[in-house]
Design a protein around this motif. Structure first.
Motif, PDB file in Angstrom:
ATOM      1  N   TYR A   1       6.823 -12.267  25.743  1.00 31.44           N
ATOM      2  CA  TYR A   1       7.096 -11.842  27.109  1.00 31.44           C
ATOM      3  C   TYR A   1       8.564 -11.470  27.298  1.00 31.44           C
ATOM      4  CZ  TYR A   1       7.752 -11.881  32.151  1.00 31.44           C
ATOM      5  OH  TYR A   1       8.084 -11.533  33.441  1.00 31.44           O
TER       6      TYR A   1
ATOM      7  N   PRO B   1      10.664  -9.758  30.626  1.00 29.55           N
ATOM      8  CA  PRO B   1      10.481  -9.250  31.996  1.00 29.55           C
ATOM      9  C   PRO B   1      10.977  -7.819  32.140  1.00 29.55           C
ATOM     10  CG  PRO B   1      12.352 -10.741  31.910  1.00 29.55           C
ATOM     11  CD  PRO B   1      11.691 -10.824  30.555  1.00 29.55           C
TER      12      PRO B   1
ATOM     13  N   LEU C   1      10.810  -4.497  35.369  1.00 34.07           N
ATOM     14  CA  LEU C   1      10.285  -3.967  36.624  1.00 34.07           C
ATOM     15  C   LEU C   1      10.198  -2.446  36.650  1.00 34.07           C
ATOM     16  CD1 LEU C   1      11.974  -6.279  39.283  1.00 34.07           C
ATOM     17  CD2 LEU C   1       9.521  -5.945  38.965  1.00 34.07           C
TER      18      LEU C   1
ATOM     19  N   ASN D   1       1.472  -6.761  49.566  1.00 34.73           N
ATOM     20  CA  ASN D   1       1.295  -6.940  48.131  1.00 34.73           C
ATOM     21  C   ASN D   1       1.380  -8.405  47.717  1.00 34.73           C
ATOM     22  OD1 ASN D   1       0.684  -4.742  46.452  1.00 34.73           O
ATOM     23  ND2 ASN D   1       2.418  -5.185  45.142  1.00 34.73           N
TER      24      ASN D   1
ATOM     25  N   ARG E   1      -0.001 -10.017  44.510  1.00 34.75           N
ATOM     26  CA  ARG E   1      -0.128  -8.925  43.539  1.00 34.75           C
ATOM     27  C   ARG E   1       1.225  -8.330  43.195  1.00 34.75           C
ATOM     28  NH1 ARG E   1      -4.005  -4.834  46.417  1.00 34.75           N
ATOM     29  NH2 ARG E   1      -2.757  -5.490  48.197  1.00 34.75           N
ATOM     30  N   CYS E   2       2.289  -8.940  43.685  1.00 29.80           N
ATOM     31  CA  CYS E   2       3.638  -8.387  43.558  1.00 29.80           C
ATOM     32  C   CYS E   2       4.255  -8.783  42.220  1.00 29.80           C
ATOM     33  CB  CYS E   2       4.500  -8.894  44.713  1.00 29.80           C
ATOM     34  SG  CYS E   2       6.214  -8.346  44.640  1.00 29.80           S
ATOM     35  N   GLU E   3       4.730  -7.809  41.464  1.00 35.70           N
ATOM     36  CA  GLU E   3       5.373  -8.098  40.185  1.00 35.70           C
ATOM     37  C   GLU E   3       6.682  -8.839  40.381  1.00 35.70           C
ATOM     38  OE1 GLU E   3       5.540  -4.880  37.336  1.00 35.70           O
ATOM     39  OE2 GLU E   3       3.875  -3.869  38.343  1.00 35.70           O
TER      40      GLU E   3
ATOM     41  N   GLU F   1       5.947 -12.519  40.450  1.00 35.32           N
ATOM     42  CA  GLU F   1       5.644 -13.021  39.107  1.00 35.32           C
ATOM     43  C   GLU F   1       6.911 -13.172  38.269  1.00 35.32           C
ATOM     44  OE1 GLU F   1       3.069 -11.615  35.166  1.00 35.32           O
ATOM     45  OE2 GLU F   1       2.948 -10.494  37.048  1.00 35.32           O
ATOM     46  N   ILE F   2       7.782 -12.175  38.319  1.00 31.78           N
ATOM     47  CA  ILE F   2       9.001 -12.219  37.510  1.00 31.78           C
ATOM     48  C   ILE F   2       9.961 -13.287  38.023  1.00 31.78           C
ATOM     49  CG2 ILE F   2      11.102 -10.902  37.010  1.00 31.78           C
ATOM     50  CD1 ILE F   2       9.357  -8.495  36.497  1.00 31.78           C
TER      51      ILE F   2
ATOM     52  N   PRO G   1       5.833  -1.743  41.973  1.00 36.16           N
ATOM     53  CA  PRO G   1       5.776  -3.167  41.641  1.00 36.16           C
ATOM     54  C   PRO G   1       5.903  -4.090  42.848  1.00 36.16           C
ATOM     55  CG  PRO G   1       7.965  -2.331  41.182  1.00 36.16           C
ATOM     56  CD  PRO G   1       7.159  -1.152  41.657  1.00 36.16           C
ATOM     57  N   THR G   2       6.213  -3.548  44.007  1.00 34.98           N
ATOM     58  CA  THR G   2       6.361  -4.352  45.221  1.00 34.98           C
ATOM     59  C   THR G   2       5.386  -3.844  46.277  1.00 34.98           C
ATOM     60  OG1 THR G   2       8.053  -2.954  46.250  1.00 34.98           O
ATOM     61  CG2 THR G   2       8.807  -4.593  44.662  1.00 34.98           C
TER      62      THR G   2
ATOM     63  N   LYS H   1      -5.407 -10.073  46.594  1.00 39.39           N
ATOM     64  CA  LYS H   1      -5.771  -9.900  45.192  1.00 39.39           C
ATOM     65  C   LYS H   1      -7.280  -9.778  45.049  1.00 39.39           C
ATOM     66  CE  LYS H   1      -4.704 -11.882  40.654  1.00 39.39           C
ATOM     67  NZ  LYS H   1      -4.044 -13.012  39.958  1.00 39.39           N
TER      68      LYS H   1
END
Length: 754
Positions: free
Chosen positions: A34, A36, A38, A133, A136-138, A141-142, A230-231, A244
């Motif tokens: 992994y 990260p 964006l 979002n 579901r927002c990246e 998660e990050i 991503p947002t 989601k």
């Protein structure tokens, strides 16, 4: 086939073998490491904007971005050191300094998420519970994976107004982190160029230049920008508050013969959103506005038919399925073969079409199955089908050095074809467009000819003559065309591969017979490849399944060896019928007078004419099957949700009527049983072992069969309703809050072709 070279590298003390010609980030992701990021996306070129993907590489100074650094033999890479974690957290703090982020670090985050769901539907986003979002927002998660638990910078809310004036999706650039994904996908993948960066510094935002609306800037509303955001800066109007999805189901779009692959987002047994599949070999994720935004509103329309009903003197009466089957069986049985008529939609699946033809022939004892296509094209049906069955696949465009489009615009349909044409033009192919008005391809064309459709055949004939002479000598073209035609004919003559794309405007123009003749001349005399962008979704499936008068299942497939002996029967649409059975979407203006009308579909008819019996049918998201796209590929349709209320699949309804009429040969318990029957009659049509099968329609046999057919009484030379484009888009956008004028002029009408 040459085996791809492997490189030996070390990532986080793991010795790995990775592919060459990829970046460090790609190598890490393929090895389940992994990192990260964006701004990076699989199908977009490397960019290096967000800086979150920095790594340490022995021998390289500083902290290179892994998304832009090519992998090399012997590299020693570290992706998760204390220094990298500290730098990433600092970078993320800077990104969040212009993004509402207080809820990301709130100690009551879990309780808020559980108990404050109702506050989400607000106009402006100021925290994660208010964000469309959320979950579901990246960025969420990050933030969690980077380990950021607080920010030392004040959050600056930029105060941009939320843009809601364009159709299909909203834009809140207060949530934008300027990753550039939307700009790059619009410019590099969709090749449309609608979006760009605007202003500078803290005023930087994204959108069309010169403060134009997306409509004014020529946006195709493909939704690619929304899919990659991503947002929550970009969000669909219909699906933004569902959260989601519970599951994702891959299926095939049935709005046109392109057969684009879709990923349906399903929640609570409803399709809430649709995403493209960039790995699809058919469309590479290049879906259009209809496939991207229309399906949720179409399949969950407030007008959906959910229960059988029959017309009474005081209105419609809801009845049970047993009563409806009894009523249909009695009416059809009392009519006889000569007094009944089956009208079938080309949007149906192969399995439904197979059962329709079996039902018509074995239960009703008739061979009369007509579709709107037969009336739309009238006496021009023969040349149309000859062009379609001899057509080339879409990938012919990729190798073309010369492209001519006639009456074609891919703004709101046939996006895989339109984007391929744009790409070929950018790579040096000569593109010439012929139409009645502006098209989305004109900007990249060598020359854009705009003239009345009645002159298109004249233009094409002159071009054919010039190309036959190698572009040399004088032309007999009118003065306004002469110089341009001589120039482009020389370019086409120098091209090794030329492609002609015939669009709906040409197919439904008054002079289409002459246009079809000129298309054949370019194909037969000069070897041009032809793609017919027609609106009849499963036309090749209709021919293969035999859901066409005078054609048995498999009779027109290549290498079948079956000679066609049956003529197309005369279908007099002026003669009154006892019973008309309409299955699927269709045109009510062509239905002959009848004593009893049975209507089988998922939505009520777009007509003032009221059916006597309504049988609610499931739509394509509610039943499995296959369809055959314009290239001849057999594509899977997957069931995503249970049928709406008490609706049933088309094949189920027909099977029950046949069973009631004691016609046991048309009795199926599921789609697998129908496929087994198809395999017996249509050799090699669908084995189920391959994701894509090609159906090769025998164009020569098709033409021989059609030329035997007498002219059809009651059919017009030009279609009575040229606005019919498969599923009417009025249905596709039903319930959506869209600008009426825009829908009527840009999507539904044919004013631009007049």
């Amino acid at each position: 086939m040459t085996r791809e070279k492997k490189l030996k590298v070390t990532i986080d003390s793991r010795k790995l073998e990775v592919r060459s010609s990829i970046t460090i980030l790609e190598a890490a992701r393929e090895s389940d490491v992994y990192i990260p990021s964006l701004c990076t996306l699989k199908h977009l070129p490397s960019y290096g904007a967000c800086r979150l993907c920095i790594v340490e590489v022995d021998g390289l100074r500083g902290y290179p971005t892994s998304c832009t650094t090519p992998i090399e033999e012997g590299m020693v890479i570290r992706t998760d050191t204390a220094e990298l974690r500290s730098l990433r957290q600092e970078i993320l703090k800077l990104l969040l300094s212009e993004h509402p982020a207080s809820c990301l670090f709130c100690e009551e985050h879990d309780e808020c998420k559980e108990f404050q769901g109702t506050i989400r539907k607000v106009g402006v986003t100021t925290g994660c519970r208010y964000c469309p979002n959320d979950a579901r927002c990246e960025l969420q998660e990050i933030t969690e994976k980077v380990g950021l638990t607080e920010t030392s910078y004040p959050v600056y809310y930029r105060g941009f107004p939320v843009e809601k004036h364009d159709p299909f999706y909203d834009r809140d650039y207060n949530l934008c982190i300027l990753c550039g994904r939307c700009v790059r996908v619009c410019n590099s993948v969709r090749l449309n160029g609608t979006l760009s960066f605007k202003q500078r510094g803290k005023l930087t935002t994204i959108g069309p230049a010169f403060d134009r609306t997306h409509l004014e800037a020529g946006c195709e509303f493909c939704g690619a920008c929304v899919s990659v955001c991503p947002t929550g800066a970009l969000s669909t109007k219909v699906a933004k508050w569902y959260g989601k999805p519970d599951s994702r189901v891959a299926t095939t779009c049935l709005y046109c013969p392109a057969g684009c692959r879709l990923e349906l987002q399903v929640k609570n047994n409803e399709v809430i959103d649709v995403l493209p599949d960039y790995d699809s070999p058919v469309d590479q994720g290049l879906i259009c506005v209809k496939g991207r935004f229309a399906i949720p509103e179409y399949v969950v329309s407030p007008e959906r038919l959910g229960t059988p009903s029959r017309l009474t003197p005081v209105g419609y009466e809801v009845i049970s399925w047993d009563q409806a089957i009894d009523e249909a069986t009695e009416r059809l049985g009392g009519a006889g073969p000569e007094d009944s008529l089956v009208m079938v939609s080309p949007q149906l699946s192969n399995e439904d079409l197979f059962v329709v033809q079996q039902f018509t022939r074995q239960v009703l004892g008739s061979d009369i199955m007509i579709s709107s296509m037969m009336v739309d094209l009238g006496n021009d049906l023969v040349p149309f089908l000859e062009l379609v069955t001899n057509g080339s696949t879409f990938d012919a465009i990729e190798g073309a050095r010369g492209i001519l489009t006639v009456g074609f615009d891919s703004t709101y349909g046939y996006s895989p074809v339109g984007t391929r044409i744009k790409k070929a033009a950018q790579e040096g192919a000569v593109l010439v467009t012929l139409g009645a008005c502006d098209s989305n391809l004109d900007m990249l064309s060598e020359t854009a000819f705009q003239t009345d459709p009645s002159r298109w055949a004249e233009f094409m004939g002159t071009l054919t003559d010039c190309c036959a002479k190698g572009g040399k000598g004088k032309t007999k073209a009118p003065k306004e065309w002469a110089g341009d035609i001589e120039r482009i004919s020389r370019a086409f003559s120098d091209s090794s591969i030329n492609v002609l794309v015939v669009g709906p405007q040409a197919i439904f123009s008054p002079g289409r017979q002459e246009v079809f003749e000129k298309v054949r001349a370019l194909r037969d005399k000069l070897g041009w490849k032809v793609i017919v962008a027609h609106p009849y979704t499963n036309l090749l499936g209709m021919l293969a399944m035999g859901a066409f008068p005078g054609v048995k299942p498999g009779e027109l497939l290549k290498d079948d060896g079956v000679s066609v002996a049956m003529d197309l029967p005369v279908i007099d649409l002026t003669k009154r019928k006892k019973v008309v059975y309409l299955i699927g979407e269709g045109r009510f203006d062509i239905i002959p007078d009848c004593d009893y009308l049975i209507y089988q579909n998922g939505l009520p008819p777009a007509s003032s004419r009221r059916p006597d019996l309504i049988l609610p049918a499931g739509l394509f998201t509610e039943s499995s099957g296959t369809t055959t796209n314009g290239e001849g590929r057999v594509l899977a349709i997957e069931k995503a949700t249970e049928p709406f209320m008490d609706a049933k699949p088309d094949w189920w309804i027909l099977s029950r009527i046949a069973e009631k009429a004691n016609k046991g040969r048309v009795k199926y318990k599921d789609v697998a049983a129908i496929r087994a029957a198809i395999r017996k009659q249509v050799k090699g049509f669908y084995s189920g072992r391959k994701p894509l099968e090609f159906v090769r329609i025998n164009a020569e046999e098709t033409t021989k069969w059609l030329k035997r057919a007498p002219k059809q009484e009651g059919q017009s030379r030009v279609g009575n309703n040229p606005s019919y484009r498969g599923i009417p888009l009025a249905r596709v956008v039903a319930g959506m809050k869209v600008i009426d004028e825009w829908v009527n002029t840009s999507l539904l009408s044919d004013k631009e072709a007049q």
